[in-house]
Write an enzyme that holds these catalytic residues in place. Structure first.
Site, PDB file in Angstrom:
ATOM      1  CB  SER A  21       7.236  -0.528 -10.257  1.00  0.00           C
ATOM      2  OG  SER A  21       6.400  -0.371  -9.124  1.00  0.00           O
ATOM      3  CB  ILE A  23      12.267  -2.073  -3.613  1.00  0.00           C
ATOM      4  CG1 ILE A  23      12.905  -0.753  -3.192  1.00  0.00           C
ATOM      5  CG2 ILE A  23      12.896  -3.240  -2.858  1.00  0.00           C
ATOM      6  CD1 ILE A  23      12.578  -0.328  -1.770  1.00  0.00           C
ATOM      7  CG  LEU A  68      -0.722  -7.823  -3.073  1.00  0.00           C
ATOM      8  CD1 LEU A  68       0.541  -7.008  -2.871  1.00  0.00           C
ATOM      9  CD2 LEU A  68      -0.422  -9.305  -2.951  1.00  0.00           C
ATOM     10  CG  ASN A  98       4.753   7.516   3.347  1.00  0.00           C
ATOM     11  OD1 ASN A  98       3.766   7.926   3.941  1.00  0.00           O
ATOM     12  ND2 ASN A  98       5.986   7.747   3.765  1.00  0.00           N
ATOM     13  CB  SER A 144       9.592   2.088   5.884  1.00  0.00           C
ATOM     14  OG  SER A 144       9.879   3.480   5.842  1.00  0.00           O
ATOM     15  CE  LYS A 145      13.107   7.741   6.162  1.00  0.00           C
ATOM     16  NZ  LYS A 145      12.449   8.997   6.617  1.00  0.00           N
ATOM     17  CE1 TYR A 157       4.847   2.874   3.584  1.00  0.00           C
ATOM     18  CE2 TYR A 157       6.305   4.269   4.894  1.00  0.00           C
ATOM     19  CZ  TYR A 157       6.117   3.337   3.891  1.00  0.00           C
ATOM     20  OH  TYR A 157       7.210   2.864   3.184  1.00  0.00           O
TER      21      TYR A 157
END
Length: 262
Positions: A21, A23, A68, A98, A144-145, A157
């Site tokens: 799902s 990205i 995972l 997140n 991630s930013k 996160y």
């Protein structure tokens, strides 16, 4: 056909974690269009996935349902890929959540967040390493930013994504002598299904979304999963053949441009 040849992804076996799902799915679908062989590693069962058939009528890709966090399950799945194809030409480390594990959370919750968001990047790369070396493959890590800007109330996160950017540089240095390129895509605010659920948890989702997008300098809108996927495709392809150890921000200028622009 010319573009497909230039990108050099035809028949390349590329593992995509979190490919069911958001990205990850967009990366898989674009790889299919380019006639690569993307393989999904995801906790979601294949029959549970929402995989819309577009005009290209793409079939569901090869799929391994694995948690995972479970090294043994990942190992068995990677070995099955090796038995079937004998090669791995690329790896996209993508899965994560997140999870709002902040300073008020317990150390055990923090450790679990690191396990869920960072450790499997190492696990998958470790398991694929010999074939990645053999084929001078490309590794793309989705970061991630948050690791550059902070967000608040998400220590686990943020630490995980900071680890991912650090490992990107470390692996690029470690694997350069084998011809392996390692880069990271750094998304900003992306309307994935997970993000949509988060937005809808607010009393006024539309107002919350407006509050966020007003701070995105380029067009005051969310980045799409497709735009992030195209950056990942670039980093997997021949078009980035001499690019390694880099962070490619796909965030409409959110991370680095002056907020006054908005």
């Amino acid at each position: 056909m010319g573009l497909k040849l230039e990108l050099g992804l035809k028949d390349k076996v590329i593992l995509v974690s979190g490919g069911a799902s958001g990205i990850g799915k967009e990366i898989v679908k674009k790889l299919q269009v380019l006639e690569a062989i993307p393989i999904v590693f995801d906790k979601l069962e294949r029959v549970e996935a929402t995989w819309e058939q577009g005009s290209n009528d793409l079939p569901l890709p090869l799929w391994f349902t694995v948690d995972l966090v479970e090294e043994g399950l990942c190992r068995n799945a990677v070995y099955e890929v090796i038995d079937r194809f004998g090669r791995v030409d690329g790896l996209v480390n993508n899965a994560g959540v997140n999870d709002s594990v902040g300073l008020v959370s317990s150390p055990d919750q923090f450790r679990a967040s690191i396990e869920a968001n960072l450790t499997h990047y190492f696990t998958m790369t470790h398991l694929c390493l010999d074939l990645l070396k053999k084929n001078k493959a490309a590794i793309v890590n989705i970061g991630s930013k948050v690791s550059f800007t902070g967000q608040g109330n998400t220590s686990g996160y943020a630490a995980s994504k900071g680890g991912i950017t650090s490992l990107t540089r470390e692996w690029a240095a470690d694997l350069a002598s084998f011809g392996i390129r390692v880069n990271a895509v750094i998304p900003g605010e992306v309307m994935t299904p997970m993000y949509e659920r988060w937005i809808n948890s607010f009393e006024s989702p539309k107002e919350k979304l407006k509050e966020i997008t007003k701070n995105i300098p380029l067009e005051n809108r969310m980045t799409t999963s497709s735009e992030v996927a195209m950056a990942a495709i670039f980093l997997l392809s021949k078009w980035s053949s001499h690019t390694t150890g880099q962070f490619l921000f796909v965030d409409g200028g959110y991370s680095h441009l002056d907020r006054s622009l908005s």
